[in-house]
Motif scaffolding. Sequence first.
Motif, mmCIF file in Angstrom:
data_model
loop_
_atom_site.group_PDB
_atom_site.id
_atom_site.type_symbol
_atom_site.label_atom_id
_atom_site.label_comp_id
_atom_site.label_asym_id
_atom_site.label_seq_id
_atom_site.Cartn_x
_atom_site.Cartn_y
_atom_site.Cartn_z
ATOM 1 N N THR A 201 45.384 -32.464 24.917
ATOM 2 C CA THR A 201 45.487 -32.740 26.355
ATOM 3 C C THR A 201 45.065 -31.535 27.186
ATOM 4 N N SER A 202 45.567 -30.372 26.871
ATOM 5 C CA SER A 202 45.220 -29.162 27.636
ATOM 6 C C SER A 202 43.726 -28.870 27.570
ATOM 7 N N ASP A 203 43.144 -29.060 26.391
ATOM 8 C CA ASP A 203 41.708 -28.821 26.232
ATOM 9 C C ASP A 203 40.878 -29.764 27.097
ATOM 10 N N ILE A 204 41.287 -31.008 27.142
ATOM 11 C CA ILE A 204 40.558 -31.985 27.961
ATOM 12 C C ILE A 204 40.572 -31.580 29.427
ATOM 13 N N PHE A 205 41.743 -31.192 29.916
ATOM 14 C CA PHE A 205 41.846 -30.803 31.326
ATOM 15 C C PHE A 205 41.060 -29.524 31.615
ATOM 16 N N THR A 206 41.093 -28.595 30.694
ATOM 17 C CA THR A 206 40.324 -27.355 30.868
ATOM 18 C C THR A 206 38.831 -27.659 30.954
ATOM 19 N N GLN A 207 38.345 -28.497 30.060
ATOM 20 C CA GLN A 207 36.926 -28.866 30.076
ATOM 21 C C GLN A 207 36.540 -29.555 31.378
ATOM 22 N N LEU A 208 37.384 -30.464 31.847
ATOM 23 C CA LEU A 208 37.080 -31.167 33.096
ATOM 24 C C LEU A 208 37.099 -30.209 34.284
ATOM 25 N N GLN A 209 38.066 -29.298 34.318
ATOM 26 C CA GLN A 209 38.122 -28.316 35.406
ATOM 27 C C GLN A 209 36.896 -27.413 35.386
ATOM 28 N N ASN A 210 36.449 -27.014 34.221
ATOM 29 C CA ASN A 210 35.259 -26.169 34.099
ATOM 30 C C ASN A 210 34.005 -26.875 34.613
ATOM 31 N N LYS A 211 34.025 -28.194 34.595
ATOM 32 C CA LYS A 211 32.888 -28.979 35.083
ATOM 33 C C LYS A 211 33.109 -29.444 36.533
ATOM 34 N N ASN A 212 34.166 -28.925 37.166
ATOM 35 C CA ASN A 212 34.515 -29.290 38.545
ATOM 36 C C ASN A 212 34.767 -30.781 38.723
ATOM 37 N N VAL A 213 35.320 -31.392 37.693
ATOM 38 C CA VAL A 213 35.686 -32.800 37.770
ATOM 39 C C VAL A 213 37.143 -32.882 38.219
#
Length: 127
Positions: A100-112
């Motif tokens: 879960t944390s990884d998914i949110f980190t990836q989305l934040q890094n893509k400005n989603v």
Amino acid sequence: MIKLVIFDLDDTLIRTVEAIIAARRAVLADWKTRYPTFSRTQAFTNWKHLFWHFRNEFHPDLLHLLLRQQEITHHATDIEMVKEVYYKTFWKALVVNEGTSDIFTQLQNKNVLTALCSNGDAGLQQK
């Protein structure tokens, strides 16, 4: 381009059902020590069927009903006493699903943008 991802909170990002079951079992074990004739099996089954009719999992009227179904005399303070048992066990058993944390980190890094939705307990959503 993806601008927003909406996640369901309960049993998607966190393991809510496992925490609820652990909390119910803790309450029922507590009641078994207070009321020797109390049937945990009967109460657990009834809790699964009845809690949908109440505003939340730990509604006092639901708990009174579970005790009354077994003709157990109790006081309102008995419900308040197990409330602490329920929530302490619930929060201890609540687990974030792996990744879960990884998914949110990836989305934040893509400005989603991300959003959570749930039909669950407001207190849980705030935590």
